[in-house]
Design a protein around this motif. Structure first.
Motif, mmCIF file in Angstrom:
data_model
loop_
_atom_site.group_PDB
_atom_site.id
_atom_site.type_symbol
_atom_site.label_atom_id
_atom_site.label_comp_id
_atom_site.label_asym_id
_atom_site.label_seq_id
_atom_site.Cartn_x
_atom_site.Cartn_y
_atom_site.Cartn_z
ATOM 1 N N ALA A 284 33.141 121.409 54.272
ATOM 2 C CA ALA A 284 32.223 120.327 53.926
ATOM 3 C C ALA A 284 32.956 119.219 53.185
ATOM 4 O O ALA A 284 32.725 118.024 53.437
ATOM 5 N N ASP A 285 33.859 119.584 52.279
ATOM 6 C CA ASP A 285 34.664 118.575 51.585
ATOM 7 C C ASP A 285 35.529 117.807 52.573
ATOM 8 O O ASP A 285 35.649 116.575 52.493
ATOM 9 N N ALA A 286 36.157 118.514 53.524
ATOM 10 C CA ALA A 286 37.002 117.866 54.526
ATOM 11 C C ALA A 286 36.202 116.814 55.295
ATOM 12 O O ALA A 286 36.656 115.673 55.483
ATOM 13 N N GLN A 287 35.007 117.187 55.729
ATOM 14 C CA GLN A 287 34.161 116.271 56.475
ATOM 15 C C GLN A 287 33.699 115.110 55.601
ATOM 16 O O GLN A 287 33.665 113.963 56.049
ATOM 17 N N HIS A 288 33.350 115.413 54.376
ATOM 18 C CA HIS A 288 32.880 114.393 53.429
ATOM 19 C C HIS A 288 33.954 113.336 53.202
ATOM 20 O O HIS A 288 33.700 112.134 53.326
ATOM 21 N N TRP A 289 35.175 113.772 52.879
ATOM 22 C CA TRP A 289 36.242 112.822 52.560
ATOM 23 C C TRP A 289 36.656 112.020 53.787
ATOM 24 O O TRP A 289 36.905 110.815 53.681
ATOM 25 N N ALA A 290 36.722 112.654 54.943
ATOM 26 C CA ALA A 290 37.043 111.910 56.168
ATOM 27 C C ALA A 290 35.964 110.855 56.419
ATOM 28 O O ALA A 290 36.273 109.706 56.767
ATOM 29 N N GLY A 291 34.696 111.229 56.208
ATOM 30 C CA GLY A 291 33.601 110.282 56.380
ATOM 31 C C GLY A 291 33.687 109.099 55.434
ATOM 32 O O GLY A 291 33.401 107.957 55.818
ATOM 33 N N GLU A 292 34.086 109.347 54.204
ATOM 34 C CA GLU A 292 34.223 108.267 53.219
ATOM 35 C C GLU A 292 35.271 107.250 53.662
ATOM 36 O O GLU A 292 35.125 106.051 53.430
ATOM 37 N N LEU A 293 36.325 107.743 54.303
ATOM 38 C CA LEU A 293 37.408 106.855 54.721
ATOM 39 C C LEU A 293 37.102 106.141 56.033
ATOM 40 O O LEU A 293 37.391 104.952 56.173
ATOM 41 N N VAL A 294 36.522 106.848 56.987
ATOM 42 C CA VAL A 294 36.207 106.232 58.273
ATOM 43 C C VAL A 294 35.073 105.213 58.112
ATOM 44 O O VAL A 294 35.120 104.130 58.696
ATOM 45 N N SER A 295 34.071 105.540 57.308
ATOM 46 C CA SER A 295 32.926 104.644 57.126
ATOM 47 C C SER A 295 33.206 103.642 56.004
ATOM 48 O O SER A 295 33.651 102.538 56.256
ATOM 49 N N ARG A 296 32.956 104.064 54.783
ATOM 50 C CA ARG A 296 33.202 103.220 53.593
ATOM 51 C C ARG A 296 33.010 104.085 52.372
ATOM 52 O O ARG A 296 32.342 105.112 52.427
ATOM 53 N N PRO B 263 41.756 105.506 59.602
ATOM 54 C CA PRO B 263 41.905 106.662 60.492
ATOM 55 C C PRO B 263 42.011 107.986 59.731
ATOM 56 O O PRO B 263 43.042 108.314 59.153
ATOM 57 N N ALA B 264 40.903 108.697 59.716
ATOM 58 C CA ALA B 264 40.820 109.999 59.050
ATOM 59 C C ALA B 264 40.018 110.929 59.949
ATOM 60 O O ALA B 264 39.076 110.495 60.615
#
Length: 183
Positions: A44-56, A65-66
């Protein structure tokens, strides 16, 4: 409170955050990507942090690119079925990772076999590794370029520390790359 207090006075942790920031920003500025992997709450953390970078994170800006290696059920189940669960991240690192990328590997124990294999695959491909683990560091402690070892042996506290550091990295990456883009 004890975790936050220990983290706020941990000079090594502060230095590691700066080094991790430099590693991630350099990779992104070269056109490389960040890949995230973890199990359970760490997934869940992996998905959360990638989402923060890809989105805003804090402000509108171009996506970065994450990629969370935890999200594609067809890939995860194909690899799990054909090779075993220990390979679900390593095979993705082999297929998607490129020289100069960064793998952010999360394991509260530092001993998750699929995370250790992903780290090995990253090493083979000249991909830098930032680890997130607990106080002991486990087997992954010496395999990472940078290893965030949270000052706790309790899984919930380790995960809380990971979330703080992960969020901080997302914030700092965004600020560093888009310093002049805030509106």
């Amino acid at each position: 409170m004890a975790l936050l207090s220990a983290m706020s006075t941990d000079v090594q942790l502060h230095e590691q955050i700066g080094r991790a920031l430099d590693l991630c920003v350099a990779a992104l500025k070269r056109g490389n990507k960040l890949m995230f992997a973890g199990n359970g709450g760490s997934a869940a953390d992996a998905q959360h942090w990638a989402g923060e970078l890809v989105s805003r994170f804090n402000f509108d800006r171009p996506g970065l690119p994450a990629l969370a290696l935890t999200t594609d059920t067809s890939i995860l189940t194909a690899i799990g079925n054909d090779y075993g669960y220990d390979y679900v991240f390593a095979r993705q690192v082999e297929a998607l990772g490129r020289d100069g990328d960064v793998l952010l590997a999360i394991s509260t124990s530092g001993n998750s076999k699929n995370i250790l294999r992903a780290i090995q695959a990253a090493r083979t491909a000249n991909i830098n590794v930032i680890g997130f683990t607990g106080k002991s560091g486990g087997a992954m402690a010496d395999s990472c370029d940078i290893c965030f070892r949270m000052p706790s042996s309790e899984t919930p506290k380790i995960q809380e520390g990971h979330e703080i550091v992960g969020h901080l990295l997302c914030d700092l990456i965004e600020q560093e790359i888009f310093a002049n883009a805030k509106g």
